[in-house]
Design a protein around this motif. Structure first.
Motif, PDB file in Angstrom:
ATOM      1  N   LYS A  76      45.137   4.040 -23.686  1.00  0.00           N
ATOM      2  CA  LYS A  76      43.852   3.524 -23.346  1.00  0.00           C
ATOM      3  C   LYS A  76      42.771   4.621 -23.531  1.00  0.00           C
ATOM      4  O   LYS A  76      43.071   5.663 -23.374  1.00  0.00           O
ATOM      5  N   ASP A  77      41.649   4.045 -24.030  1.00  0.00           N
ATOM      6  CA  ASP A  77      40.531   5.153 -24.143  1.00  0.00           C
ATOM      7  C   ASP A  77      39.644   4.921 -22.979  1.00  0.00           C
ATOM      8  O   ASP A  77      39.357   3.849 -22.412  1.00  0.00           O
ATOM      9  N   ASN A  78      38.949   6.047 -22.798  1.00  0.00           N
ATOM     10  CA  ASN A  78      37.918   6.037 -21.520  1.00  0.00           C
ATOM     11  C   ASN A  78      36.629   5.351 -22.454  1.00  0.00           C
ATOM     12  O   ASN A  78      36.530   5.186 -23.609  1.00  0.00           O
ATOM     13  N   LEU A  88      30.804   7.315 -33.612  1.00  0.00           N
ATOM     14  CA  LEU A  88      30.565   8.607 -34.231  1.00  0.00           C
ATOM     15  C   LEU A  88      32.143   8.915 -34.519  1.00  0.00           C
ATOM     16  O   LEU A  88      32.751  10.021 -34.070  1.00  0.00           O
ATOM     17  N   PRO A  89      32.928   8.232 -35.179  1.00  0.00           N
ATOM     18  CA  PRO A  89      34.343   8.479 -35.335  1.00  0.00           C
ATOM     19  C   PRO A  89      34.703   9.453 -36.501  1.00  0.00           C
ATOM     20  O   PRO A  89      34.267   9.465 -37.379  1.00  0.00           O
ATOM     21  N   ASP A  93      40.147   9.729 -34.589  1.00  0.00           N
ATOM     22  CA  ASP A  93      39.937   8.787 -33.450  1.00  0.00           C
ATOM     23  C   ASP A  93      40.477   7.249 -34.066  1.00  0.00           C
ATOM     24  O   ASP A  93      41.128   6.816 -33.211  1.00  0.00           O
ATOM     25  N   LEU A  94      40.345   7.382 -35.450  1.00  0.00           N
ATOM     26  CA  LEU A  94      41.009   6.017 -35.630  1.00  0.00           C
ATOM     27  C   LEU A  94      42.326   5.820 -36.076  1.00  0.00           C
ATOM     28  O   LEU A  94      42.995   4.779 -35.967  1.00  0.00           O
ATOM     29  N   PHE A  95      42.930   6.759 -36.584  1.00  0.00           N
ATOM     30  CA  PHE A  95      44.329   7.057 -36.752  1.00  0.00           C
ATOM     31  C   PHE A  95      45.100   7.993 -36.045  1.00  0.00           C
ATOM     32  O   PHE A  95      45.144   9.376 -36.770  1.00  0.00           O
TER      33      PHE A  95
END
Length: 417
Positions: A76-78, A88-89, A93-95
């Motif tokens: 889970k992400d906040n 702004l990845p 963040d994505l992988f």
């Protein structure tokens, strides 16, 4: 030659719920038969206990199980992380698997492989890009293409305006980062011709089309017997889906099947009985289920002995390639190895040009031609035998794992940085 194969699936000669296990097994076996040293690095994403001694390939002196790396996928992400991931990845963040980069570099430095071979994995393709060793990605559906197709379904059936906007911003940023990473892959061998061209057009100069592969459980004699059997025509059975029911390609295929093809099939068959058997685990999306109100559509779910179930269906129908989401599928190869008559849409040839109408399959430009092709097989057993025999022969000619391994090794040996 020494090849490192990282994978999140264990190669196995036993066919279980994931076809990838046995396909990977046969590819590794193909490498070993060519005298290649194979080092295997296992990524345990589920923290499942594995018994290394059960891996049959360990009997071969050229196969080495290196180690097991555990990676727990992010849960889970906040709200801040969700915001950052969309607007702004960065690549981490994505992988999130990229956090294992340092561990992986150490293993590669110890092993010193001539090549790293990635099998059917977007995550591991990203992880091993730019790792100071040559990488061959045996690749499937492009990540961004898959997400774009998923977004289209969400926009059509579920999303509001704000959600659509967020989805498109996220896809735009993800595409930029994905293609930047993929440019560090030395060779992209894509199993769909149109997707190989997709990467080439995005600037990946060593993207090329290579056939997918499958395995053949039965002898030529057994399959010829199956083809020559008189199939029942009191209720004509058609295999109309194979694989996860809520997968992107299958969702598109089922929508096409229920919205466009089944009504035409009912008109063509009139009072003659037919059944469409839907095989696959999970549940279709709710907006797909609302469409399946036909009495002759039977949801079979996950079937353990899928080969025997498919052998009861003379026609293997796949509608996935009739849609905007056109990718390569191993299910065509699976059907061919069982001597089934493949029926699909003309578009499949953009992904898999080996499928040839009126030779090893029957293809139609729309639901009317597809329905007529199915009816022809129902009425003409000689046509069924001809198409099915040619399909089985095409598999042996173009899609066996030893043939694919030869192509991979040839590409590796001729590669110039």
């Amino acid at each position: 030659m020494k090849i490192l194969i990282p994978s999140d699936i264990i190669p196995s000669k036993e066919h279980n719920i994931r076809a990838g296990n046995i396909v990977l097994y046969n590819i590794i076996k193909g490498f070993l038969n060519k005298g290649v040293q194979v080092d295997f690095l296992y990524f345990n994403n589920d923290n499942k206990k594995i018994n290394i001694s059960d891996i049959d390939l360990l009997r071969n002196k050229r196969f080495n199980f290196v180690t097991e790396l555990k990676f727990k996928p992010h849960t889970k992400d906040n709200y801040w992380k969700k915001f950052k991931k969309v607007f702004l990845p960065n690549m981490y963040d994505l992988f999130p698997i990229l956090f294992l980069k340092a561990n992986v570099k150490k293993e590669v430095q110890k092993i010193k492989p001539d090549w790293i071979f990635i099998f059917w994995s977007e995550n591991l393709t990203h992880l091993f890009a730019n790792i100071e060793s040559k990488v061959f990605a045996y690749y499937g559906n492009p990540l961004c293409k898959n997400m774009k197709a998923s977004n289209f379904l969400l926009e059509k059936f579920r999303s509001n305006f704000f959600q659509k906007l967020l989805q498109n911003i996220y896809l735009y940023n993800l595409s930029k980062i994905h293609h930047r990473i993929m440019k560090n892959i030395d060779i992209i061998g894509n199993v769909a011709k149109n997707d190989a061209l997709y990467y080439k057009n995005k600037g990946h100069k060593n993207s090329f089309y290579i056939t997918n592969t499958w395995f053949n459980k039965f002898s030529d004699i057994q399959i010829k017997k199956e083809i020559n059997k008189n199939y029942k025509t009191n209720i004509f059975r058609i295999a109309a889906n194979l694989g996860k029911l809520n997968g992107t390609a299958n969702t598109y295929g089922l929508i096409y099947l229920f919205d466009r093809l089944v009504p035409v099939l009912n008109e063509v068959f009139k009072n003659e009985k037919f059944q469409l058997h839907i095989f696959g685990s999970g549940k279709p999306e709710s907006y797909v289920l609302k469409k399946s109100i036909f009495k002759n559509v039977i949801f079979r779910g996950y079937v353990r002995n899928i080969d025997q179930a498919l052998l009861q269906c003379p026609v293997f129908l796949c509608c996935n390639n009739a849609t905007r989401y056109n990718v390569g599928h191993t299910r065509y190869l699976h059907a061919w190895t069982l001597g089934r008559c493949v029926v699909s849409h003309n578009n499949v040839r953009l992904a898999m040009p080996e499928l040839k109408h009126n030779f090893n399959c029957l293809l139609g430009k729309d639901e009317y031609e597809i329905a007529q092709n199915i009816y022809k097989v129902y009425k003409n057993k000689k046509l069924f035998k001809t198409i099915s025999c040619n399909g089985f022969d095409e598999f042996k000619k173009s899609f066996r794992s030893d043939i694919v391994v030869d192509k991979i090794l040839k590409k590796m040996k001729s590669y110039k940085d």
